[in-house]
Write a protein that holds these residues in place. Structure first.
Motif, PDB file in Angstrom:
ATOM      1  N   GLY A  64      59.302 -43.896  45.319  1.00  0.00           N
ATOM      2  CA  GLY A  64      59.311 -43.484  46.717  1.00  0.00           C
ATOM      3  C   GLY A  64      58.513 -42.205  46.860  1.00  0.00           C
ATOM      4  N   CYS A  65      58.226 -41.795  48.082  1.00  0.00           N
ATOM      5  CA  CYS A  65      57.529 -40.528  48.311  1.00  0.00           C
ATOM      6  C   CYS A  65      58.492 -39.383  47.998  1.00  0.00           C
ATOM      7  CB  CYS A  65      57.044 -40.448  49.758  1.00  0.00           C
ATOM      8  SG  CYS A  65      56.190 -38.905  50.154  1.00  0.00           S
ATOM      9  N   ARG A  66      58.227 -38.654  46.925  1.00  0.00           N
ATOM     10  CA  ARG A  66      59.093 -37.569  46.442  1.00  0.00           C
ATOM     11  C   ARG A  66      60.493 -38.069  46.083  1.00  0.00           C
ATOM     12  NH1 ARG A  66      56.863 -32.453  47.866  1.00  0.00           N
ATOM     13  NH2 ARG A  66      55.195 -32.584  49.433  1.00  0.00           N
ATOM     14  N   SER A  67      60.610 -39.326  45.701  1.00  0.00           N
ATOM     15  CA  SER A  67      61.915 -39.891  45.353  1.00  0.00           C
ATOM     16  C   SER A  67      61.714 -41.061  44.393  1.00  0.00           C
ATOM     17  CB  SER A  67      62.660 -40.356  46.604  1.00  0.00           C
ATOM     18  OG  SER A  67      61.960 -41.409  47.244  1.00  0.00           O
ATOM     19  N   GLY A  68      62.841 -41.640  43.950  1.00  0.00           N
ATOM     20  CA  GLY A  68      62.752 -42.734  42.992  1.00  0.00           C
ATOM     21  C   GLY A  68      62.128 -42.296  41.685  1.00  0.00           C
ATOM     22  N   ILE A  69      62.369 -41.047  41.273  1.00  0.00           N
ATOM     23  CA  ILE A  69      61.711 -40.438  40.112  1.00  0.00           C
ATOM     24  C   ILE A  69      62.527 -40.691  38.843  1.00  0.00           C
ATOM     25  CG2 ILE A  69      61.067 -38.231  39.061  1.00  0.00           C
ATOM     26  CD1 ILE A  69      60.500 -37.233  41.926  1.00  0.00           C
ATOM     27  N   TYR A  70      61.858 -41.139  37.789  1.00  0.00           N
ATOM     28  CA  TYR A  70      62.461 -41.308  36.474  1.00  0.00           C
ATOM     29  C   TYR A  70      61.828 -40.289  35.527  1.00  0.00           C
ATOM     30  CZ  TYR A  70      64.665 -45.627  38.001  1.00  0.00           C
ATOM     31  OH  TYR A  70      65.447 -46.544  38.658  1.00  0.00           O
ATOM     32  N   PRO A  71      62.510 -39.175  35.265  1.00  0.00           N
ATOM     33  CA  PRO A  71      61.924 -38.122  34.425  1.00  0.00           C
ATOM     34  C   PRO A  71      61.612 -38.615  33.014  1.00  0.00           C
ATOM     35  CG  PRO A  71      63.822 -37.301  35.639  1.00  0.00           C
ATOM     36  CD  PRO A  71      63.805 -38.783  35.810  1.00  0.00           C
ATOM     37  N   SER A  72      60.533 -38.092  32.455  1.00  0.00           N
ATOM     38  CA  SER A  72      60.154 -38.415  31.083  1.00  0.00           C
ATOM     39  C   SER A  72      60.849 -37.477  30.106  1.00  0.00           C
ATOM     40  CB  SER A  72      58.633 -38.332  30.931  1.00  0.00           C
ATOM     41  OG  SER A  72      57.996 -39.309  31.743  1.00  0.00           O
ATOM     42  N   ASP A  73      60.772 -37.825  28.830  1.00  0.00           N
ATOM     43  CA  ASP A  73      61.513 -37.097  27.808  1.00  0.00           C
ATOM     44  C   ASP A  73      60.974 -35.692  27.584  1.00  0.00           C
ATOM     45  OD1 ASP A  73      63.153 -39.250  27.370  1.00  0.00           O
ATOM     46  OD2 ASP A  73      61.896 -40.093  25.788  1.00  0.00           O
ATOM     47  N   GLY A  74      61.866 -34.785  27.223  1.00  0.00           N
ATOM     48  CA  GLY A  74      61.479 -33.437  26.828  1.00  0.00           C
ATOM     49  C   GLY A  74      61.053 -33.399  25.367  1.00  0.00           C
ATOM     50  N   ARG A  75      60.938 -32.192  24.820  1.00  0.00           N
ATOM     51  CA  ARG A  75      60.481 -32.020  23.440  1.00  0.00           C
ATOM     52  C   ARG A  75      61.421 -32.722  22.462  1.00  0.00           C
ATOM     53  NH1 ARG A  75      60.939 -26.749  22.860  1.00  0.00           N
ATOM     54  NH2 ARG A  75      58.797 -26.252  23.519  1.00  0.00           N
ATOM     55  N   GLN A  76      60.834 -33.438  21.490  1.00  0.00           N
ATOM     56  CA  GLN A  76      61.597 -34.107  20.445  1.00  0.00           C
ATOM     57  C   GLN A  76      61.036 -33.706  19.082  1.00  0.00           C
ATOM     58  OE1 GLN A  76      62.344 -38.449  21.444  1.00  0.00           O
ATOM     59  NE2 GLN A  76      60.853 -37.945  23.039  1.00  0.00           N
ATOM     60  N   LEU A  77      61.893 -33.241  18.203  1.00  0.00           N
ATOM     61  CA  LEU A  77      61.515 -32.855  16.845  1.00  0.00           C
ATOM     62  C   LEU A  77      62.293 -33.721  15.863  1.00  0.00           C
ATOM     63  CD1 LEU A  77      61.582 -28.966  17.266  1.00  0.00           C
ATOM     64  CD2 LEU A  77      59.596 -30.486  17.385  1.00  0.00           C
ATOM     65  N   LYS A  78      61.609 -34.199  14.806  1.00  0.00           N
ATOM     66  CA  LYS A  78      62.232 -35.131  13.867  1.00  0.00           C
ATOM     67  C   LYS A  78      61.819 -34.809  12.437  1.00  0.00           C
ATOM     68  CE  LYS A  78      62.132 -38.901  17.277  1.00  0.00           C
ATOM     69  NZ  LYS A  78      61.688 -40.286  17.537  1.00  0.00           N
ATOM     70  N   LEU A  79      62.723 -35.093  11.501  1.00  0.00           N
ATOM     71  CA  LEU A  79      62.468 -35.007  10.065  1.00  0.00           C
ATOM     72  C   LEU A  79      62.689 -36.390   9.471  1.00  0.00           C
ATOM     73  CD1 LEU A  79      64.353 -31.692   9.167  1.00  0.00           C
ATOM     74  CD2 LEU A  79      61.871 -32.014   9.321  1.00  0.00           C
ATOM     75  N   SER A  80      61.826 -36.786   8.540  1.00  0.00           N
ATOM     76  CA  SER A  80      61.960 -38.118   7.956  1.00  0.00           C
ATOM     77  C   SER A  80      61.666 -38.089   6.460  1.00  0.00           C
ATOM     78  CB  SER A  80      61.010 -39.110   8.638  1.00  0.00           C
ATOM     79  OG  SER A  80      59.658 -38.774   8.384  1.00  0.00           O
ATOM     80  N   LEU A  81      62.222 -39.089   5.769  1.00  0.00           N
ATOM     81  CA  LEU A  81      62.012 -39.270   4.334  1.00  0.00           C
ATOM     82  C   LEU A  81      61.793 -40.755   4.087  1.00  0.00           C
ATOM     83  CD1 LEU A  81      61.985 -37.874   1.540  1.00  0.00           C
ATOM     84  CD2 LEU A  81      64.426 -38.465   1.364  1.00  0.00           C
ATOM     85  N   ARG A  82      60.755 -41.061   3.326  1.00  0.00           N
ATOM     86  CA  ARG A  82      60.404 -42.450   3.045  1.00  0.00           C
ATOM     87  C   ARG A  82      60.202 -42.632   1.549  1.00  0.00           C
ATOM     88  NH1 ARG A  82      57.439 -46.762   5.676  1.00  0.00           N
ATOM     89  NH2 ARG A  82      56.189 -47.925   4.182  1.00  0.00           N
ATOM     90  N   TYR A  83      60.668 -43.762   1.037  1.00  0.00           N
ATOM     91  CA  TYR A  83      60.443 -44.100  -0.367  1.00  0.00           C
ATOM     92  C   TYR A  83      59.901 -45.517  -0.442  1.00  0.00           C
ATOM     93  CZ  TYR A  83      61.225 -45.258  -5.263  1.00  0.00           C
ATOM     94  OH  TYR A  83      61.052 -45.663  -6.572  1.00  0.00           O
ATOM     95  N   ALA A  84      58.765 -45.668  -1.070  1.00  0.00           N
ATOM     96  CA  ALA A  84      58.124 -46.967  -1.222  1.00  0.00           C
ATOM     97  C   ALA A  84      58.083 -47.348  -2.693  1.00  0.00           C
ATOM     98  CB  ALA A  84      56.704 -46.931  -0.646  1.00  0.00           C
ATOM     99  N   PHE A  85      58.357 -48.599  -2.977  1.00  0.00           N
ATOM    100  CA  PHE A  85      58.350 -49.060  -4.379  1.00  0.00           C
ATOM    101  C   PHE A  85      57.725 -50.442  -4.475  1.00  0.00           C
ATOM    102  CE2 PHE A  85      62.333 -50.201  -2.338  1.00  0.00           C
ATOM    103  CZ  PHE A  85      62.499 -51.526  -2.691  1.00  0.00           C
TER     104      PHE A  85
END
Length: 661
Positions: free
Chosen positions: A640-661
């Motif tokens: 809508g005009c100035r309405s019907g707004i779906y906000p997007s995500d804020g800052r996201q920080l992630k840590l990951s660990l991967r093991y391949a064999f």
């Protein structure tokens, strides 16, 4: 909901000329000193093809590209690495609405998405659920922009995204384990295993992911499992695959502009939630007999969707429940015949696409049961001249018939046993030629189409089902350079008749066939290896989307940013280190209801930054990654005009660990 003529001038033509001149003058001059393009097997004409016979203008994302960018799902990989614009989902899931060529809120209906050649699109207003595809099983993603209805049928005006999973494992046993945790209580646990022994190979993958997400009442949880078995022999291969996905999501709902500015994380629908369960089974076979290749897929997909909404009535909270049970069966046999004709190579492809879709609805306001049968035949012939200019010329045609049945005794007025038939044709003519060493000029022209889905026809503007949408497609382009330094530029135009779109100005709003519309613009892609360890790539899309006839002639279409620019840098030095950083700028766009272009403001432009650093030792890899690093408060969906707004995500920080064999 996923669970549900006064022509203007063409400013896009000038940037294309500049880009073409740049690619011809700079890259052609250095062509002799550059490396040749790598040999990558892609999907040309729905059969495997080497680079020389790849779809003209296609973009390929490899499994290594996906991992280096830190994309945890297929949708994110297409947006981050492929530079495709994505609009925030409405249900807190990672399945953003992908948009090729500026089709706004109907982008999902103007884009065909395939998994190993099988359509993932539904005959309803929903996005393809790419998050259900285990990202560790993806071998590559192919993006073909522009009209492609001859090979892929209805809805392919914007283009085609084909996700190819690994079908054959190397000899022995291999696998990987992955764990990631991040902000908003995000977690992602994945495991995959493959085994190859002689002609047999099998694989299995499981995943459990979840997050509370940025907004209140936007939690998302998903569990997936997939597996497959394949038998390969000298003349072909055959196999079976299955996928299972279970999603639970909360629905944060929309906000007004004032509410967004006060607190973008709030929700006005704290109790709304839904579930989505999907099962997919696919059998495939490929076999060569002399100069003839035969291939076919038989697939079955079943979906159970439930959504629960709560609202106040007379001081009491009232619940509204919607449930869909849908299934789709597809059978796609085809053949390819290749022959040498003097100094030419001729390739003839012919095939059938047979699709049956069914849905049963149970809700407080609808008992709409629907069925659709689609039967299509297509034929495409391509001639390749290898010397001296590596020229290609292809012509193709398709005929498709649809049978639609629909009943809803709760509709107003009631709809009982509605039966309709529609048929439509598509054609294409395309070619390319190497005008200089490592400089290719190409052109495509054709007709593509789209058929209204069950949701659009159930809320339509008149008594008859909506007419098919057709598009006259034209594309001109140039590509120059090698793997080390390459640039391509495409000018495109889609002239649409009877575009199917939701018009908020009709009564309380209804789906209708619009007056003539047009999408035209420029796409420029480039990559450059500054050093052996540092590679840059950039993508720019400019789209002018507007009405060309009727009372809205000259006005802009809604929810279409004029410009989208994506920049990425990948650093891969020796010693196990790697880093990837990207930025995307999205231009301002009209609000979703602003057909008259009278709203005094636009959805603001925004820039997002993401980055990932990883260190690998042997089979281990540790990484830190971030999305929206500047913590920008923005939105890409507003109805809508100035309405019907779906906000997007804020800052996201992630840590990951991967093991391949």
């Amino acid at each position: 909901m996923k669970f549900a003529v006064v022509p203007r001038s063409a400013p896009a033509f000038k940037p294309l000329a500049l880009a073409c001149a740049l690619s011809l003058s700079v890259l052609a001059a250095n062509a002799a000193a550059q490396e040749s393009l790598p040999s990558i097997v892609v999907t040309g004409a729905r059969f495997p093809a080497q680079t020389a016979a790849a779809p003209i203008g296609a973009t390929v994302i490899t499994a290594e590209d996906i991992r280096r960018a830190g994309a945890t799902d297929v949708n994110a990989a297409i947006r981050k690495v492929g530079g495709v614009y994505g609009r925030q989902s409405l249900d807190a899931s990672p399945d953003f609405a992908l948009d090729l060529r500026g089709f706004g809120s109907n982008s999902a209906q103007n884009l065909v998405i395939l998994v190993d050649g099988v359509r993932l699109n539904e005959n309803e207003l929903s996005n393809a659920v790419l998050s259900s595809i285990p990202v560790d099983t993806v071998e590559r993603i192919e993006i073909q922009r522009g009209g492609s209805s001859v090979l892929y049928g209805e809805g392919a005006t914007g283009g085609v995204i084909n996700i190819i999973t690994r079908r054959a494992g190397a000899s022995g046993t291999h696998g990987s384990l992955f764990a990631e945790a991040g902000r908003f209580d995000a977690h992602d646990l994945r495991g995959s295993l493959s085994h190859g022994a002689g002609p047999w190979s099998l694989d299995v993958a499981v995943a459990d992911r979840g997050t509370d997400n940025y907004r209140k009442n936007s939690q998302f949880k998903q569990k997936t499992a997939s597996g497959g078995v394949q038998y390969s022999h000298g003349a072909g291969r055959a196999g079976l695959r299955f996928e299972r996905s279970e999603q639970d999501a909360r629905f944060p709902g929309s906000l007004t502009e004032a509410q967004f500015l006060a607190n973008p994380r709030q929700t006005l629908t704290p109790d709304d939630f839904g579930t989505l369960d999907t099962d997919r089974y696919t059998a495939f076979v490929e076999h060569r007999i002399g100069a003839v290749e035969l291939a076919a897929e038989l697939s079955r997909r079943e979906r159970e969707v439930e959504a629960n909404y709560f609202y106040m009535m007379g001081g009491a909270k009232v619940a509204s429940r919607v449930r869909y049970d849908a299934s789709q069966t597809q059978f796609s046999p085809r053949l390819r015949h290749t022959a040498a004709l003097g100094g030419m190579r001729n390739e003839l492809v012919a095939g059938l696409d047979l699709v049956r879709w069914e849905r049963q609805t149970s809700s407080d306001f609808s008992r709409g049961d629907a069925e659709q049968d689609a039967k299509a035949v297509y034929l495409r012939n391509e001639i390749l001249w290898n010397a001296p200019h590596n020229a290609r010329l292809a012509i193709g045609g398709r005929h498709e018939r649809f049978t639609k049945d629909y009943s809803d005794p709760l509709a107003f007025p009631p709809v009982l046993n509605e039966h309709r038939k529609q048929s439509i044709n598509a054609w294409s003519l395309e070619g390319s030629i190497d005008v200089l060493p490592q400089v290719t000029v190409f052109a495509k022209a054709g007709r593509s189409y789209r058929i209204a889905n069950v949701d659009e026809n159930s809320l339509r503007s008149g008594p008859e089902v909506l007419a098919p949408q057709t598009s006259r497609d034209l594309e001109l382009g140039v590509s120059a350079g090698s793997a080390a330094r390459q640039i391509s530029a495409r000018l495109f135009r889609h002239r649409l008749k009877d575009e199917i779109f939701y018009d908020p100005t009709i009564g309380w709003g209804a789906n209708t066939n619009l007056d003539p519309t047009r999408r035209q613009g420029v796409e420029v892609e480039g990559q450059h290896a500054l050093t052996q360890d540092l590679r840059l790539n950039a993508k720019w899309q400019r789209v002018d989307a507007e009405f060309t006839g009727g009372p809205n002639a000259g006005r802009e279409m809604v929810l279409v940013p004029k410009n989208v620019v994506t920049l990425r840098a990948a650093w891969t030095p020796a010693g196990g280190h790697s880093a990837d950083i990207g930025a995307q700028w999205v231009d301002s766009q009209r609000y979703g209801s602003d057909f008259s272009n009278s709203c005094g403001t636009r959805i603001p432009s925004y820039t997002t930054l993401d980055a990932r650093y990883a260190y690998r030792v042997g089979g281990w890899e540790a990484a830190v990654s971030g999305l929206n690093l500047a913590d920008r408060q923005y939105y890409s969906n507003a109805f809508g005009c100035r309405s019907g707004i779906y906000p997007s995500d804020g800052r996201q920080l992630k840590l990951s660990l991967r093991y391949a064999f």
